[in-house]
Design a protein around this motif. Structure first.
Motif, short mmCIF file in Angstrom:
data_model
loop_
_atom_site.label_atom_id
_atom_site.label_comp_id
_atom_site.label_asym_id
_atom_site.label_seq_id
_atom_site.Cartn_x
_atom_site.Cartn_y
_atom_site.Cartn_z
N VAL A 194 -2.11 -15.94 2.15
CA VAL A 194 -2.18 -17.20 2.91
C VAL A 194 -2.66 -18.35 2.04
N GLY A 195 -2.35 -19.56 2.45
CA GLY A 195 -2.98 -20.74 1.88
C GLY A 195 -2.07 -21.67 1.12
N GLU A 196 -1.02 -21.14 0.55
CA GLU A 196 -0.07 -21.94 -0.22
C GLU A 196 1.27 -21.22 -0.13
N PRO A 197 2.31 -21.90 -0.62
CA PRO A 197 3.60 -21.21 -0.64
C PRO A 197 3.54 -19.95 -1.51
N LEU A 198 4.04 -18.86 -0.98
CA LEU A 198 4.09 -17.61 -1.74
C LEU A 198 5.48 -17.50 -2.35
N TRP B 81 10.68 -21.80 6.60
CA TRP B 81 10.61 -21.98 5.15
C TRP B 81 9.83 -23.24 4.84
N PHE B 82 8.72 -23.12 4.17
CA PHE B 82 7.85 -24.25 3.83
C PHE B 82 8.52 -25.14 2.79
N GLN B 83 8.41 -26.45 2.99
CA GLN B 83 9.00 -27.40 2.03
C GLN B 83 7.98 -28.30 1.34
N GLY B 84 6.87 -28.57 1.97
CA GLY B 84 5.87 -29.43 1.33
C GLY B 84 4.99 -30.09 2.38
N ARG B 85 4.10 -30.97 1.92
CA ARG B 85 3.28 -31.75 2.85
C ARG B 85 4.00 -33.05 3.15
N VAL B 86 3.85 -33.55 4.36
CA VAL B 86 4.41 -34.85 4.72
C VAL B 86 3.50 -35.95 4.17
N GLY C 1 1.71 -31.67 9.76
CA GLY C 1 1.63 -32.38 8.48
C GLY C 1 2.41 -31.66 7.39
N ASP C 2 2.92 -30.47 7.69
CA ASP C 2 3.79 -29.76 6.74
C ASP C 2 5.24 -30.04 7.11
N SER C 3 6.11 -30.04 6.10
CA SER C 3 7.54 -30.08 6.41
C SER C 3 8.14 -28.72 6.09
N HIS D 147 2.91 -9.80 2.46
CA HIS D 147 3.28 -10.48 3.70
C HIS D 147 2.67 -11.87 3.73
N ASP D 148 3.53 -12.87 3.70
CA ASP D 148 3.03 -14.24 3.77
C ASP D 148 2.63 -14.57 5.21
N THR D 149 1.59 -15.39 5.36
CA THR D 149 1.18 -15.88 6.67
C THR D 149 0.92 -17.37 6.55
N TRP D 150 1.31 -18.13 7.57
CA TRP D 150 1.07 -19.58 7.56
C TRP D 150 0.15 -19.96 8.71
N TRP D 151 -0.83 -20.74 8.39
CA TRP D 151 -1.68 -21.36 9.41
C TRP D 151 -2.55 -22.40 8.73
N MET D 152 -3.44 -23.05 9.51
CA MET D 152 -4.26 -24.13 8.97
C MET D 152 -5.66 -24.05 9.57
N THR D 153 -6.60 -24.73 8.96
CA THR D 153 -7.94 -24.83 9.53
C THR D 153 -7.83 -25.25 11.00
N GLU D 154 -6.96 -26.22 11.26
CA GLU D 154 -6.83 -26.77 12.61
C GLU D 154 -6.26 -25.77 13.61
N SER E 232 -4.73 -24.35 -5.84
CA SER E 232 -5.20 -22.97 -5.70
C SER E 232 -5.59 -22.66 -4.26
N GLY E 233 -4.86 -23.21 -3.31
CA GLY E 233 -5.16 -22.92 -1.91
C GLY E 233 -6.27 -23.78 -1.34
N GLU E 234 -6.91 -24.60 -2.15
CA GLU E 234 -7.97 -25.48 -1.64
C GLU E 234 -7.35 -26.81 -1.25
C1 WTA Z 1 -0.79 -24.84 3.33
C2 WTA Z 1 -6.13 -22.58 6.17
C3 WTA Z 1 2.83 -22.54 2.46
C4 WTA Z 1 -0.10 -25.80 4.29
C5 WTA Z 1 -5.45 -21.19 6.15
C6 WTA Z 1 -1.14 -25.99 5.37
C7 WTA Z 1 0.72 -22.87 3.31
C8 WTA Z 1 -2.41 -25.97 4.57
C9 WTA Z 1 0.67 -21.53 3.77
C10 WTA Z 1 -3.60 -25.53 5.37
C11 WTA Z 1 1.81 -20.69 3.51
C12 WTA Z 1 -1.17 -22.54 4.31
N1 WTA Z 1 2.85 -21.24 2.86
N2 WTA Z 1 1.80 -23.35 2.67
N3 WTA Z 1 1.84 -19.42 3.89
N4 WTA Z 1 -0.51 -21.36 4.38
N5 WTA Z 1 -0.43 -23.45 3.66
O1 WTA Z 1 -6.44 -25.53 6.35
O2 WTA Z 1 0.19 -27.02 3.64
O3 WTA Z 1 -7.06 -24.98 3.97
O4 WTA Z 1 -0.98 -27.21 6.08
O5 WTA Z 1 -5.65 -23.38 5.24
O6 WTA Z 1 -2.17 -25.04 3.51
O7 WTA Z 1 -4.73 -25.52 4.55
P1 WTA Z 1 -6.08 -24.88 5.07
#
Ligand code: WTA
Length: 576
Positions: free
Chosen positions: A336-340, A455-460, A443-445, A357-364, A467-469
């Motif tokens: 998690v955290g960035e594009p894998l 499929w993740f493309q970038g930040r808007v 905020g992601d595209s 296994h990639d997972t997508w989510w955000m602090t929010e 490094s995921g921060e």
């Molecule tokens: C990015 C908390 C690509 C994305 C987990 C998101 C990702 C931001 C992925 C959130 C992923 C997180 N693939 N990008 N699997 N997971 N992101 O809140 O831009 O520190 O909006 O992460 O990290 O960052 P946060």
């Protein structure tokens, strides 16, 4: 192994043990109400996530089961669920004896240790709201967060307490210091003495599902970091994603490499495993490939949750090292955290013989939203599909859903159990996320393919992910202009093969200052000392003037175009 074989291994092996055997079936039949029944509060009406994470397992006869396997360079300790229940009871009583009650903000600022986990759950047991901070934070970063939240207490260490500017924090009444051997200063208390005196019997504070539980500060593209508030109700999603995404099983040893200063380190370093009664590994200290592989070997880790930069660093040291360790205990690997990158997924298959296994989510979002499940084929490079109970879509800037393969805003239909409930002190910021009803705008595209994979493309926006921060360019720019030599600064994320992005600063110097290597080092250190090492620019470039709008805003998009050698686009709003 040739490529064809690799692709075949991406197809899941079904196991009868697994309880998400068919994604589609689960997705269409899912109701969050059914998950509520797993928790005692659906019968008693008494809610506290801390009870569900520890005490419940003791009440159900699992008191002797290991909850925490902790180690760092100096300590190696393990704790059962019963022991963690007792310790957190004591810490709850410590806070109560200081007059701390429901809704008060208690911060934790220390490296990973059993005391950190004790303080975290202990605070939540009495209804306090916990704010975990990275140990890497320097004075400004610490101060901003404690001021904004009006924290009443902080748990820290003798070394880190030096970075808490007490004089500027009138609301902060108590500094609880772990491992203090010297004199206690103003407002300071000894964790050990307080714990020794405290009773191990605690009346848990039963709260409302919608009451605050944790506050994670994170960065946006403008302004100071924002305090994202999560409530006890989030436990539903932590619990169920723990089952279906982490695939946690009763005898598993689970290791999430994230620090609790980051939401992954609480949601998936504490809640998901403990709500499921699963043993969790916590390894302190710094990253090193040998140390990490040894941690897996020694603890016989079955489920491993980490991040792309870490996998890329492991990949960079070569494949041979993996043969020095016994990694055969690994059953399930996640990221998690960035594009894998697809390349990393393929490499994982080769060296671990496991799919990452990639997972997508955000602090929010508070918990996993779009994921690859063990029961589902993986398309390397895709984040996967929405979790059952979650509806994700790609929408345009008016909130209209877009067809497959069209890039747009990654949006989620509101609400879901672990959704943030507030931005501390900033209702306007909160509302911005929900401006296109019924959507939450991430905020992601991204785009969606015909099979429903995202499929993740970038930040808007301009938010940087290094490094995921998550780093807000505005915060770094604000710090940079505090340096006497800096007149103006603009900060962007520059693509980097290892870290995803690195922070690059464009700087215009004040009269009388000349560009030099020495000045570059000095400015980098200035940000490191003031904020945190990860927020410091890795690259600095001096320019006579920076591109600005007529209202004086630095045009980061032009800086980015300079950096990438791309056309600068519409410059009509730029000053002369
Ligand atoms: C990015 C908390 C690509 C994305 C987990 C998101 C990702 C931001 C992925 C959130 C992923 C997180 N693939 N990008 N699997 N997971 N992101 O809140 O831009 O520190 O909006 O992460 O990290 O960052 P946060």
């Amino acid at each position: 192994m040739n490529d064809k074989n690799i692709e075949q291994e991406l197809i899941p092996v079904m196991t009868t043990e697994h309880n998400l055997t068919c994604y589609e079936e689960a997705y269409y039949n899912f109701k969050w109400e059914d998950i509520e029944k797993e928790f005692s509060w659906s019968r008693t009406g008494k809610v506290n996530a801390a009870y569900e994470a520890l005490d419940r397992h003791v009440d159900e006869g699992l008191g002797d089961k290991l909850a925490l396997l902790f180690s760092d360079e100096t300590r190696e300790e393990s704790y059962t669920f019963a022991e963690m229940k007792t310790l957190t009871n004591k810490f709850g009583n410590v806070l109560r004896s200081l007059g701390i009650t429901k809704g008060d903000r208690v911060f934790i600022f220390m490296p990973r240790s059993p005391e950190l986990y004790t303080a975290f759950i202990g605070s939540i047991k009495i209804g306090a709201i916990v704010g975990p901070l990275f140990e890497a934070f320097m004075e400004t970063a610490v101060k901003d967060r404690l001021l904004d939240s009006e924290a009443i207490a902080i748990v820290t260490t003798p070394k880190l307490k030096e970075r808490i500017p007490l004089a500027e924090l009138p609301a902060l009444k108590h500094v609880i210091v772990v491992g203090e051997k010297g004199q206690l200063g103003e407002r300071e208390l000894s964790f050990e003495i307080l714990m020794e005196e405290a009773s191990d019997q605690l009346e848990i504070e039963w709260v409302d599902r919608e009451d605050g539980m944790q506050l994670h500060y994170t960065s946006g593209s403008t302004g100071k970091p924002k305090g994202v508030l999560h409530v006890h109700n989030a436990m539903l999603q932590h619990f169920q994603t723990g089952k279906w995404v982490l695939d946690l099983r009763q005898d598993d040893i689970y290791w999430c490499t994230a620090d609790p200063g980051w939401v992954t380190g609480t949601a998936y370093g504490i809640w998901a495993p403990w709500l499921n009664g699963v043993t969790t590994v916590v390894r302190g200290g710094r990253f090193s490939p040998d140390d990490w592989y040894q941690t897996i070997e020694k603890n016989r880790v079955n489920v491993w949750y980490s991040a792309p930069t870490a996998f890329r660093m492991l990949m960079a040291v070569g494949d041979d090292i993996t043969t020095k360790f016994d990694l055969s205990s690994l059953r399930h690997v996640l990221s998690v955290g960035e594009p894998l990158n697809a390349e990393v997924v393929r490499w994982g298959l080769k060296v671990y013989r496991k799919r990452i296994h990639d997972t997508w989510w955000m602090t929010e979002t508070g918990a996993q939203m779009i994921c690859n499940y063990p029961s589902m084929p993986i398309k390397p490079g895709s984040m996967g599909k929405p979790f059952p109970g979650i509806y994700a879509a790609i929408v345009d800037d008016q909130g209209n859903e877009l067809p497959p393969y069209t890039m747009g805003n990654l949006a989620l239909r509101t609400p879901w159990p672990s959704m943030m409930r507030r931005i501390w002190n900033n209702p306007n910021k909160y509302d911005e996320y929900f401006r296109l009803e019924p959507w939450y705008i991430s905020g992601d595209s991204a785009y969606k393919d015909e099979d429903g994979y995202f499929w993740f493309q970038g930040r808007v926006d301009d938010v940087i992910n290094t490094s995921g921060e998550r780093v807000g360019p505005f915060e770094v720019e604000s710090k940079l202009v505090e340096h006497p030599a800096v007149a103006e600064a603009g900060v962007i994320g520059k693509p980097d093969p290892l870290r995803g992005e690195i922070i690059k600063a464009f700087i215009a110097l004040r009269e009388g200052y000349q560009p030099s290597e020495q000045l570059i080092e000095e400015i980098k250190n200035f940000v490191k000392r003031g904020m945190a090492a990860h927020a410091a620019p890795r690259e600095i470039e001096f320019r006579d003037k920076l591109p600005k709008t007529r209202s004086g805003k630095i045009m980061r998009r032009v800086l980015k175009a300079w950096e990438l050698g791309l056309p600068t686009g519409d410059l009509s709003t730029m000053e002369d």
